[in-house]
Design a protein around this motif. Sequence first.
Motif, PDB file in Angstrom:
ATOM      1  N   UNK A   8      39.285  24.868  42.318  1.00  0.00           N
ATOM      2  CA  UNK A   8      40.109  25.826  43.066  1.00  0.00           C
ATOM      3  C   UNK A   8      39.275  26.671  44.008  1.00  0.00           C
ATOM      4  N   UNK A   9      39.874  27.018  45.112  1.00  0.00           N
ATOM      5  CA  UNK A   9      39.209  27.866  46.098  1.00  0.00           C
ATOM      6  C   UNK A   9      39.718  29.295  45.916  1.00  0.00           C
ATOM      7  N   UNK A  10      38.800  30.208  45.676  1.00  0.00           N
ATOM      8  CA  UNK A  10      39.148  31.615  45.484  1.00  0.00           C
ATOM      9  C   UNK A  10      38.698  32.379  46.719  1.00  0.00           C
ATOM     10  N   UNK A  11      39.658  32.943  47.427  1.00  0.00           N
ATOM     11  CA  UNK A  11      39.359  33.671  48.657  1.00  0.00           C
ATOM     12  C   UNK A  11      39.646  35.151  48.448  1.00  0.00           C
ATOM     13  N   UNK A  12      38.663  35.967  48.762  1.00  0.00           N
ATOM     14  CA  UNK A  12      38.820  37.416  48.668  1.00  0.00           C
ATOM     15  C   UNK A  12      39.025  37.972  50.074  1.00  0.00           C
ATOM     16  N   UNK A  13      40.241  38.478  50.375  1.00  0.00           N
ATOM     17  CA  UNK A  13      40.475  39.024  51.715  1.00  0.00           C
ATOM     18  C   UNK A  13      39.521  40.172  52.010  1.00  0.00           C
ATOM     19  N   UNK A  14      39.016  40.189  53.234  1.00  0.00           N
ATOM     20  CA  UNK A  14      38.111  41.250  53.630  1.00  0.00           C
ATOM     21  C   UNK A  14      38.861  42.487  54.086  1.00  0.00           C
ATOM     22  N   UNK A  15      38.177  43.585  54.206  1.00  0.00           N
ATOM     23  CA  UNK A  15      38.818  44.812  54.715  1.00  0.00           C
ATOM     24  C   UNK A  15      39.208  44.628  56.171  1.00  0.00           C
ATOM     25  N   UNK A  16      40.010  45.531  56.723  1.00  0.00           N
ATOM     26  CA  UNK A  16      40.435  45.399  58.122  1.00  0.00           C
ATOM     27  C   UNK A  16      39.257  45.188  59.066  1.00  0.00           C
ATOM     28  N   UNK A  17      39.343  44.147  59.884  1.00  0.00           N
ATOM     29  CA  UNK A  17      38.290  43.849  60.846  1.00  0.00           C
ATOM     30  C   UNK A  17      37.115  43.091  60.278  1.00  0.00           C
ATOM     31  N   UNK A  18      37.140  42.779  58.972  1.00  0.00           N
ATOM     32  CA  UNK A  18      36.044  42.069  58.337  1.00  0.00           C
ATOM     33  C   UNK A  18      36.527  40.700  57.856  1.00  0.00           C
ATOM     34  N   UNK A  19      35.610  39.709  57.815  1.00  0.00           N
ATOM     35  CA  UNK A  19      36.019  38.356  57.376  1.00  0.00           C
ATOM     36  C   UNK A  19      36.273  38.302  55.879  1.00  0.00           C
ATOM     37  N   UNK A  20      37.010  37.278  55.473  1.00  0.00           N
ATOM     38  CA  UNK A  20      37.254  37.052  54.052  1.00  0.00           C
ATOM     39  C   UNK A  20      36.041  36.379  53.422  1.00  0.00           C
ATOM     40  N   UNK A  21      35.973  36.417  52.099  1.00  0.00           N
ATOM     41  CA  UNK A  21      34.867  35.805  51.373  1.00  0.00           C
ATOM     42  C   UNK A  21      35.387  34.733  50.445  1.00  0.00           C
ATOM     43  N   UNK A  76      34.848  32.966  47.028  1.00  0.00           N
ATOM     44  CA  UNK A  76      34.190  33.264  45.766  1.00  0.00           C
ATOM     45  C   UNK A  76      34.020  31.994  44.944  1.00  0.00           C
ATOM     46  N   UNK A  77      33.142  31.994  43.971  1.00  0.00           N
ATOM     47  CA  UNK A  77      32.950  30.808  43.121  1.00  0.00           C
ATOM     48  C   UNK A  77      34.240  30.441  42.389  1.00  0.00           C
ATOM     49  N   UNK A  78      34.435  29.140  42.121  1.00  0.00           N
ATOM     50  CA  UNK A  78      35.659  28.707  41.401  1.00  0.00           C
ATOM     51  C   UNK A  78      35.799  29.351  40.029  1.00  0.00           C
ATOM     52  N   UNK A  79      34.688  29.808  39.464  1.00  0.00           N
ATOM     53  CA  UNK A  79      34.740  30.417  38.125  1.00  0.00           C
ATOM     54  C   UNK A  79      35.236  31.856  38.148  1.00  0.00           C
ATOM     55  N   UNK A  80      35.514  32.400  39.329  1.00  0.00           N
ATOM     56  CA  UNK A  80      35.959  33.784  39.442  1.00  0.00           C
ATOM     57  C   UNK A  80      37.292  33.987  38.729  1.00  0.00           C
ATOM     58  N   UNK A  81      37.403  35.036  37.967  1.00  0.00           N
ATOM     59  CA  UNK A  81      38.635  35.354  37.244  1.00  0.00           C
ATOM     60  C   UNK A  81      39.081  36.770  37.600  1.00  0.00           C
ATOM     61  N   UNK A  82      40.373  36.912  37.805  1.00  0.00           N
ATOM     62  CA  UNK A  82      40.910  38.239  38.125  1.00  0.00           C
ATOM     63  C   UNK A  82      40.961  39.085  36.860  1.00  0.00           C
ATOM     64  N   UNK A  83      40.714  40.351  37.005  1.00  0.00           N
ATOM     65  CA  UNK A  83      40.785  41.279  35.873  1.00  0.00           C
ATOM     66  C   UNK A  83      41.714  42.423  36.228  1.00  0.00           C
ATOM     67  N   UNK A  84      42.603  42.742  35.320  1.00  0.00           N
ATOM     68  CA  UNK A  84      43.530  43.844  35.536  1.00  0.00           C
ATOM     69  C   UNK A  84      42.807  45.173  35.340  1.00  0.00           C
ATOM     70  N   UNK A  85      43.184  46.176  36.095  1.00  0.00           N
ATOM     71  CA  UNK A  85      42.556  47.489  35.911  1.00  0.00           C
ATOM     72  C   UNK A  85      42.948  48.060  34.553  1.00  0.00           C
ATOM     73  N   UNK A  86      42.123  48.895  33.964  1.00  0.00           N
ATOM     74  CA  UNK A  86      42.477  49.503  32.668  1.00  0.00           C
ATOM     75  C   UNK A  86      43.765  50.307  32.788  1.00  0.00           C
ATOM     76  N   UNK A  87      44.563  50.254  31.734  1.00  0.00           N
ATOM     77  CA  UNK A  87      45.824  50.976  31.757  1.00  0.00           C
ATOM     78  C   UNK A  87      45.590  52.474  31.831  1.00  0.00           C
ATOM     79  N   UNK A  88      46.342  53.090  32.701  1.00  0.00           N
ATOM     80  CA  UNK A  88      46.180  54.529  32.904  1.00  0.00           C
ATOM     81  C   UNK A  88      46.824  55.310  31.767  1.00  0.00           C
ATOM     82  N   UNK A  89      46.176  56.402  31.381  1.00  0.00           N
ATOM     83  CA  UNK A  89      46.767  57.275  30.363  1.00  0.00           C
ATOM     84  C   UNK A  89      48.069  57.872  30.881  1.00  0.00           C
ATOM     85  N   UNK A  90      48.167  58.019  32.209  1.00  0.00           N
ATOM     86  CA  UNK A  90      49.398  58.557  32.791  1.00  0.00           C
ATOM     87  C   UNK A  90      50.593  57.659  32.496  1.00  0.00           C
ATOM     88  N   UNK A  91      50.360  56.353  32.341  1.00  0.00           N
ATOM     89  CA  UNK A  91      51.457  55.444  31.999  1.00  0.00           C
ATOM     90  C   UNK A  91      52.047  55.799  30.637  1.00  0.00           C
TER      91      UNK A  91
END
Length: 262
Positions: A84-97, A99-114
């Motif tokens: 699989x091809x993992x593409x990380x969009x770049x910030x405005x005006x910057x190119x995308x990157x 990433x290695x196929x082994x890249x895995x998405x991670x969810x942010x820690x749950x907020x105490x406010x939740x």
Amino acid sequence: MLRKSTAPLSLVVLLMAMGHAKAANSPSPRMAAMMSASLPDQTQRFIAVKHKLEIVATDLLAASPSAGLFRSTARSQQTDPAKPVVVQPGPPGKPSRTLPPSTRATLPPRSRADAEFMQGMIMHHSQAVEMTALISSHTENKDLRLLGALAARGERVPMAMPGMSDMDMSREPLALMPGMLTPEQMKALRKAKGAEFDHLFLTGMIQHHDGALTMVKDLFDTAGAGQDADLFNFATDADNTQRAEIRIMQAMLEKKSLEEKR
């Protein structure tokens, strides 16, 4: 013999595009002969020159170093389906990157406010249920009885959403949530009957709903909070329904005020 050309690539591409468009819309040989015979000599010469240019453009494109670039670009887009091809969009005006196929998405820690929002909403909603439970014994107003089914529908709100076990604050004392009626207001509502009850209920429930809107706003104003899909859906649904019910209750109060003036 043609000399080595340095014609701009854009011209080559343009001429090739013209050739493809022509091929896609070419008439039959017989029709082409009839059309050619009916054209003025100047137009026929233009078509002949254009045809030669298309042939030259084909040869230039085949011999151009850019042709290898086009082919290599096409090959680079044909990736191995097993990787699989993992593409990380770049910030405005910057190119995308890429990433290695082994890249895995991670969810942010749950907020105490939740967790604080859900625990507060349980307490908040419980009072709305208590208020609407008084309608059947305190008023004969049919509109208000119908509204009772909307104002507090008895949604099943979990005490802790999945992943909140480490944030269970059920044992922590909670202050009154925004908009909740004070003990004195609740006592007055329980004692009222008829038109007095109707007025106290409508004004009290509008106050109560406004508080729920404040709670939702505070949740989404907190960085990192409200990102969980289930929590986001619950909060946005609460915001939409509370706003709609506030408008209904305000209209009922205005109607009641007009009737009293007559």
